[in-house]
Design an enzyme around this catalytic site. Structure first.
Site: not given
Length: 541
Positions: A204, A272
């Site tokens: 993330d 990401e």
């Protein structure tokens, strides 16, 4: 059970994202769980995917639905137990599916014991584990950095009489990656899950890990350069060029350490990259060589506007320019954006075409749960909203709940077979007719197209791992070749509802992919593509 060690399993892989709160509830509390995932793994395996990515299931106060971790090495009781997670691993591996989990390393929950200790004083053992800073002389925050969720990225803490950094919610303080002890603790988290059998990580906000140690202000961003790829247009986050609160060069050192931890396990990571201006460039930097991350994805195809042929080729050419030595992971939908069936207002034929397109792109692929059913964005009433992002910016931005409503398995009840209780988000009545059971019984359903597309990719090494060339946009038709070894495949896609003609490529070509609706050249030597039609052909000789 462990799968055979294959360090390149990720290259060209098809990864299926599971948002666990919304996949399958096994105990009737209205929230999906790990045991529910175990129950549905045979379905996932039937899609033909290579791996699953499970969004966070760690212990958390759930202010941001698991992306605020209070214990990295345990399962939140709402999702089950570590034994349930072990069952996910064992079942998936038995079915030939690898398991990736979502690691949220840039920040924790403010209820994590590390932060509780850190905020207690300026001189405790973890005082420097988070990003603390004194106010400016006038008492205002140390920098002009903004939070993705709105407002300043700094929160005053009366205990220490200092500000702490939070790039997201106030309850998500950022870890201080300039502290070696923090890095080592996070590397130990990775080892914990690798030793339990995971095959990789989705990382993330991978470009948010490290902040500028000098705490310099971000410069303003010219209005013509602003876009809403990362934050909604109503968020002033888009008004800055984010040079100092993220994207720092020191991040490479940590990524190399993480890769070294993963390497003995043959594990892979997909990062990401959240950046509206330099996302592809950073993706290329973070995946270059063999000592950083294997894959990253940026937000170009998660954008609000439907991509034109010119835009798609522009993105692919840009990747060749800035990430020639890297590897992209493509997605059209995920848990953070409106489902692309609605975002791009796609009729069923267009959804089929885009599924065929993405499996032909050079890189790996992520599908988001329900995408294979063609689920549109659910309309969630304000009183039912759970997402703090949507609650903050309503009604101009309705948040992410519309793409997070429960998976629909069968149409016989209002909960779609997801739960016997009251679901945490309402099941859209519009979704029920698109349930798995309904589509399994319809040979023409989108679900079967996704299965055929995935199988088609796996059947052709050129599509899995080959190079691409001849990138071209002609009107609203895009075309390119994919090549590996002695196999070359020509791919053409009409991304509009208007019929188009395409000049045939030189050479002798055999049409393939008929079960994906592949066109057939006519006697006049032209390729006539109907609305949303594709053509796949393999070069002969």
């Amino acid at each position: 059970m462990t799968l055979e060690l294959n360090r390149d399993w990720w290259r060209g892989a098809v990864i299926y994202q599971i948002y666990p709160r919304s996949y399958q509830d096994s105990n009737g509390d209205g929230i999906g769980d790990l045991a529910g995932i175990v129950e549905r793994l045979p379905y996932i395996a039937s899609l033909g995917v290579d791996a699953i990515w499970i969004s966070p299931f760690f212990t958390s106060p759930m202010k941001d639905f698991g992306y605020d971790v209070s214990d990295y090495c345990d399962v939140d009781p709402m999702f089950g137990t570590l034994a349930d997670f072990d069952a996910v691993i064992d079942t998936a591996h038995r079915l030939g599916v690898r398991v990736m989990i979502d690691l949220v390393l840039s920040h924790t929950s403010d209820q994590h014991p590390w932060f509780v200790e850190s905020r207690a004083s300026r001189d405790n053992a973890r005082a420097d584990w988070y990003v603390w800073a004194d106010p400016k002389p006038d008492g205002t925050p140390p920098t002009n950095w903004l939070s993705i969720f709105g407002g300043s990225a700094w929160q005053w803490d009366a205990r220490r009489e200092q500000y702490y950094l939070h790039n997201f919610l106030v309850s998500q303080p950022d870890l201080n990656f300039h502290n070696p002890d923090v890095q080592n603790a996070l590397l130990d988290v990775g080892r914990f899950w690798l030793n339990r059998g995971v095959d990789g990580f989705r990382l993330d906000t991978i470009n948010f890990y490290v902040h500028d140690i000098e705490l310099r202000d971000n410069p303003p961003l010219a209005p013509e350069l602003r876009n809403a790829t990362i934050a909604p247009s109503v968020n002033p986050y888009n008004h800055q060029e984010h040079l100092y609160d993220k994207n720092r060069p020191e991040n490479f050192d940590f990524l190399r350490k993480l890769r070294a931890v993963m390497e003995p396990f043959g594990a892979a990571a997909v990062g990401e990259v959240g950046d509206a201006q330099r996302g592809l460039e950073i993706m290329g930097q973070y995946t270059a060589g063999d000592d950083l991350m294997q894959m990253c994805y940026a937000f170009e195809f998660l954008a609000a506007d439907a991509p034109t042929a010119t835009r798609i080729i522009e993105v692919l050419n840009k990747v060749d320019e800035v990430a020639a030595d890297g590897w992209a992971c493509w997605a059209f939908s995920n848990h953070d954006v409106m489902r692309h069936a609605s975002r791009w207002n796609l009729p069923p034929a267009a959804q089929r075409m885009f599924a065929s397109l993405i499996i032909a792109l050079r890189g790996s692929v992520c599908f988001y749960q329900g995408e294979e059913l063609g689920l549109p964005e659910a309309d969630v009433a304000f009183e039912d909203l759970q997402d703090p992002y949507g609650i903050e910016f309503w009604p101009e931005f309705k948040g992410r709940d519309g793409c997070r409503t429960p998976m629909v398995w069968e149409p016989s009840n209002q909960n779609g077979g997801f739960t016997e209780g009251r679901p945490w988000l309402p099941v859209s009545s519009e979704h029920l007719a698109l349930s798995v059971t309904a589509q399994e019984q319809d040979p023409s359903a989108l679900l079967h197209h996704y299965r055929r597309a995935i199988a088609f990719r796996h059947a052709h090494p050129a599509l899995m791992t080959g190079d691409h060339g001849g990138l071209n946009a002609s009107g609203e038709v895009i075309s390119f070749t994919r090549s590996a070894g002695d196999e070359t495949i020509f791919c053409a896609f009409n991304i509009s509802d208007t019929p188009s003609d395409l000049e045939m490529p030189k050479g002798t070509w055999d049409t393939i992919g008929e079960d994906l609706g592949s066109a057939h050249p006519s006697a006049d030597g032209k390729l006539h593509l109907g609305p949303w039609q594709v053509w796949f052909a393999r070069k002969r000789g």
